[in-house]
Design a protein around this motif. Structure first.
Motif, PDB file in Angstrom:
ATOM      1  N   GLY A 178     -35.286  64.309  35.568  1.00 17.40           N
ATOM      2  CA  GLY A 178     -34.457  63.813  36.657  1.00 17.40           C
ATOM      3  C   GLY A 178     -32.973  64.127  36.529  1.00 17.40           C
ATOM      4  N   LYS A 179     -32.562  64.734  35.398  1.00 21.58           N
ATOM      5  CA  LYS A 179     -31.133  64.936  35.191  1.00 21.58           C
ATOM      6  C   LYS A 179     -30.663  66.344  35.587  1.00 21.58           C
ATOM      7  CE  LYS A 179     -30.022  61.059  32.862  1.00 21.58           C
ATOM      8  NZ  LYS A 179     -29.742  59.934  33.723  1.00 21.58           N
ATOM      9  N   SER A 180     -31.571  67.237  35.912  1.00 19.96           N
ATOM     10  CA  SER A 180     -31.138  68.602  36.193  1.00 19.96           C
ATOM     11  C   SER A 180     -32.085  69.239  37.199  1.00 19.96           C
ATOM     12  CB  SER A 180     -31.111  69.416  34.898  1.00 19.96           C
ATOM     13  OG  SER A 180     -32.415  69.858  34.585  1.00 19.96           O
ATOM     14  N   PRO A 181     -31.708  70.405  37.734  1.00 16.63           N
ATOM     15  CA  PRO A 181     -32.634  71.080  38.660  1.00 16.63           C
ATOM     16  C   PRO A 181     -33.811  71.743  37.944  1.00 16.63           C
ATOM     17  CG  PRO A 181     -30.603  72.354  38.382  1.00 16.63           C
ATOM     18  CD  PRO A 181     -30.425  71.084  37.600  1.00 16.63           C
ATOM     19  N   ILE A 182     -33.892  71.611  36.628  1.00 17.71           N
ATOM     20  CA  ILE A 182     -34.995  72.253  35.890  1.00 17.71           C
ATOM     21  C   ILE A 182     -36.254  71.404  36.012  1.00 17.71           C
ATOM     22  CG2 ILE A 182     -35.785  73.111  33.658  1.00 17.71           C
ATOM     23  CD1 ILE A 182     -32.753  73.292  32.894  1.00 17.71           C
ATOM     24  N   ALA A 183     -37.270  71.965  36.645  1.00 17.82           N
ATOM     25  CA  ALA A 183     -38.508  71.224  36.867  1.00 17.82           C
ATOM     26  C   ALA A 183     -39.491  71.443  35.730  1.00 17.82           C
ATOM     27  CB  ALA A 183     -39.130  71.649  38.188  1.00 17.82           C
ATOM     28  N   GLY A 196     -34.415  83.695  18.771  1.00 16.60           N
ATOM     29  CA  GLY A 196     -35.170  82.474  19.027  1.00 16.60           C
ATOM     30  C   GLY A 196     -36.350  82.730  19.932  1.00 16.60           C
ATOM     31  N   GLU A 197     -36.766  81.683  20.642  1.00 12.98           N
ATOM     32  CA  GLU A 197     -37.965  81.775  21.459  1.00 12.98           C
ATOM     33  C   GLU A 197     -37.643  82.171  22.895  1.00 12.98           C
ATOM     34  OE1 GLU A 197     -41.071  78.722  19.477  1.00 12.98           O
ATOM     35  OE2 GLU A 197     -39.902  77.962  21.143  1.00 12.98           O
ATOM     36  N   PRO A 198     -38.301  83.208  23.416  1.00 11.69           N
ATOM     37  CA  PRO A 198     -38.109  83.520  24.833  1.00 11.69           C
ATOM     38  C   PRO A 198     -38.798  82.466  25.699  1.00 11.69           C
ATOM     39  CG  PRO A 198     -39.809  84.931  23.920  1.00 11.69           C
ATOM     40  CD  PRO A 198     -39.277  84.103  22.772  1.00 11.69           C
ATOM     41  N   GLY A 199     -38.436  82.443  26.958  1.00 12.36           N
ATOM     42  CA  GLY A 199     -39.075  81.468  27.836  1.00 12.36           C
ATOM     43  C   GLY A 199     -38.488  81.505  29.225  1.00 12.36           C
ATOM     44  N   PHE A 200     -38.980  80.618  30.070  1.00 14.62           N
ATOM     45  CA  PHE A 200     -38.403  80.533  31.414  1.00 14.62           C
ATOM     46  C   PHE A 200     -38.375  79.104  31.908  1.00 14.62           C
ATOM     47  CE2 PHE A 200     -42.934  81.558  32.271  1.00 14.62           C
ATOM     48  CZ  PHE A 200     -43.281  80.540  33.142  1.00 14.62           C
ATOM     49  N   ASP A 201     -37.447  78.873  32.830  1.00 10.03           N
ATOM     50  CA  ASP A 201     -37.379  77.610  33.559  1.00 10.03           C
ATOM     51  C   ASP A 201     -37.828  77.855  34.988  1.00 10.03           C
ATOM     52  OD1 ASP A 201     -36.205  76.388  31.395  1.00 10.03           O
ATOM     53  OD2 ASP A 201     -34.167  76.441  32.227  1.00 10.03           O
ATOM     54  N   LEU A 202     -38.466  76.887  35.575  1.00  7.64           N
ATOM     55  CA  LEU A 202     -38.614  76.852  37.030  1.00  7.64           C
ATOM     56  C   LEU A 202     -37.617  75.816  37.514  1.00  7.64           C
ATOM     57  CD1 LEU A 202     -42.488  76.962  37.524  1.00  7.64           C
ATOM     58  CD2 LEU A 202     -40.843  78.846  37.493  1.00  7.64           C
ATOM     59  N   THR A 203     -36.749  76.236  38.419  1.00  7.75           N
ATOM     60  CA  THR A 203     -35.704  75.338  38.898  1.00  7.75           C
ATOM     61  C   THR A 203     -35.882  75.109  40.390  1.00  7.75           C
ATOM     62  OG1 THR A 203     -34.211  77.163  39.439  1.00  7.75           O
ATOM     63  CG2 THR A 203     -34.083  76.274  37.211  1.00  7.75           C
ATOM     64  N   GLU A 204     -35.310  74.024  40.864  1.00  6.55           N
ATOM     65  CA  GLU A 204     -35.325  73.784  42.306  1.00  6.55           C
ATOM     66  C   GLU A 204     -34.020  73.149  42.731  1.00  6.55           C
ATOM     67  OE1 GLU A 204     -38.364  71.203  44.011  1.00  6.55           O
ATOM     68  OE2 GLU A 204     -38.485  72.643  45.664  1.00  6.55           O
ATOM     69  N   ALA A 205     -33.342  73.857  43.636  1.00  7.09           N
ATOM     70  CA  ALA A 205     -32.051  73.375  44.127  1.00  7.09           C
ATOM     71  C   ALA A 205     -32.269  72.464  45.330  1.00  7.09           C
ATOM     72  CB  ALA A 205     -31.181  74.559  44.531  1.00  7.09           C
ATOM     73  N   GLY A 236     -37.093  77.004  45.159  1.00  8.79           N
ATOM     74  CA  GLY A 236     -37.435  77.145  43.752  1.00  8.79           C
ATOM     75  C   GLY A 236     -37.091  78.529  43.228  1.00  8.79           C
ATOM     76  N   TRP A 237     -36.842  78.617  41.919  1.00  6.24           N
ATOM     77  CA  TRP A 237     -36.590  79.931  41.339  1.00  6.24           C
ATOM     78  C   TRP A 237     -36.968  79.924  39.866  1.00  6.24           C
ATOM     79  CZ3 TRP A 237     -36.938  84.102  43.685  1.00  6.24           C
ATOM     80  CH2 TRP A 237     -36.523  85.307  43.114  1.00  6.24           C
ATOM     81  N   LEU A 238     -37.058  81.138  39.315  1.00  5.45           N
ATOM     82  CA  LEU A 238     -37.392  81.298  37.909  1.00  5.45           C
ATOM     83  C   LEU A 238     -36.178  81.834  37.169  1.00  5.45           C
ATOM     84  CD1 LEU A 238     -40.587  82.713  36.371  1.00  5.45           C
ATOM     85  CD2 LEU A 238     -38.419  83.776  35.742  1.00  5.45           C
ATOM     86  N   ARG A 239     -35.849  81.191  36.068  1.00  4.50           N
ATOM     87  CA  ARG A 239     -34.731  81.645  35.244  1.00  4.50           C
ATOM     88  C   ARG A 239     -35.289  82.055  33.883  1.00  4.50           C
ATOM     89  NH1 ARG A 239     -29.957  77.690  35.349  1.00  4.50           N
ATOM     90  NH2 ARG A 239     -31.376  76.347  34.215  1.00  4.50           N
ATOM     91  N   TRP A 240     -35.069  83.298  33.524  1.00  3.40           N
ATOM     92  CA  TRP A 240     -35.611  83.830  32.276  1.00  3.40           C
ATOM     93  C   TRP A 240     -34.597  83.712  31.146  1.00  3.40           C
ATOM     94  CZ3 TRP A 240     -39.941  85.135  29.998  1.00  3.40           C
ATOM     95  CH2 TRP A 240     -39.857  85.859  28.797  1.00  3.40           C
TER      96      TRP A 240
END
Ligand SMILES: [Zn+2]
Length: 302
Positions: free
Chosen positions: A92-97, A120-129, A76-80
């Motif tokens: 289900g279509k991407s690694p973005i959880a 725009g709006e800041p934010g983050f994704d939690l992803t899992e490869a 897992g990782w965080l993308r800012w």
């Protein structure tokens, strides 16, 4: 896998960007990562981030009493994003959880004429490869409601964690010291990578039995634990989230460096199986020159 120093750096990174921001919306891309259902993620909407903390390898965003907690696990990782994408997540279509977006705030140095964040709006994704899904997200009213946090042992960098505290833990354990260091219920935050490097810095065999370490060895282990972790935190501090994984890899002494020269003595770094993975060590520095037998291999050969 991010361990204590990388999670600590992510905490600093998010603290700087999130405290005082309100959650605009939370989108779930993979429902399986969400381990709790009450309160629902929508309970975060409209509330303001008041703190960001670390518990072992867990990251805790305190949104005014509702905690968004996550454990990045192996892949897992965080993308800012300074400006998060506005497209709807397709499950289900991407690694973005998970995607969290925050409301824009008045900017001290606005590039936009309206005085809001320009883009725009800041934010983050939690992803899992990959396919081994172990990223875990919790929405709870208290961090102790997360079983993995409730079970955590002491944090090795906590102010009260002195050498006597480590000595007491070691004296009580028949575990091999490698296993002990990465056992989260014994010590919080150290995993497979930093345990290798701590043992190398302490000049200790990973297979040494904890209770059998003498006073001098305990002193070396305590010093190495603090030095390796604080050194890694200093190296990681201030780095953007996307650079932390490479910084971790680059800073390692022996972990992940099988076949390369030991940075201390020049002997070759060796690898041996341990539990469900493998460990790296230097025979000259750590085991008096003795090459550790691969138990998994010798079992197979019997
Ligand atoms: Zn060496």
């Amino acid at each position: 896998m991010p361990e204590l120093p990388e999670v600590e750096a992510l905490v600093g990174f998010l603290r700087e960007r999130l405290i005082g921001r309100a959650v605009d919306r939370v989108d779930i891309g993979a429902i399986s990562v969400l381990k709790t259902y009450d309160p629902p993620p929508t309970a975060l909407n409209g509330l303001t981030v008041t703190a960001v903390e670390r518990h072992g390898k867990f990251l805790d965003v305190d949104v005014d009493g509702v905690h968004l907690i996550f454990h990045l696990a192996r892949a897992g990782w965080l993308r800012w994003y300074d400006a998060a994408p506005t497209a709807i997540l397709k499950p289900g279509k991407s690694p973005i959880a998970l995607r969290v977006r925050f409301t824009p705030v008045l900017d001290a140095d606005p590039a936009g004429a309206d005085g809001l964040d320009p883009d725009g709006e800041p934010g983050f994704d939690l992803t899992e490869a990959g396919t081994k899904k172990s990223l875990a997200v919790y929405v709870v009213r208290s961090p102790a409601d997360v079983p993995g946090i409730a079970r955590l042992g002491p944090d090795p960098l906590a102010a009260g964690f002195d050498q006597a505290a480590l000595a007491a833990i070691l004296a009580d354990s028949r575990q091999q010291v490698k296993g002990l260091l990465r056992d989260q219920s014994v010590l919080a935050g150290v995993g497979n990578a930093y345990s290798d490097d701590v043992l190398h810095a302490a000049k200790l065999s990973p297979f040494a039995i904890a209770a059998k370490l003498d006073d001098e060895q305990v002193t070396r282990l305590y010093t190495a634990l603090r030095d390796v972790l604080t050194g890694a935190i200093q190296a990681a501090a201030g780095k953007p989230a996307k650079e932390l994984k490479d910084a971790k890899r680059a800073g390692m002494r022996v972990h992940g460096r099988t076949g390369q020269p030991c940075p201390v003595c020049g002997d070759v770094v060796r690898e041996v199986s341990f539990a469900d993975s493998s460990l790296q060590y230097c025979a000259t520095c750590q085991t008096g020159g003795k090459v550790l037998a691969d138990r998994r291999m010798s079992r197979l050969l019997k």
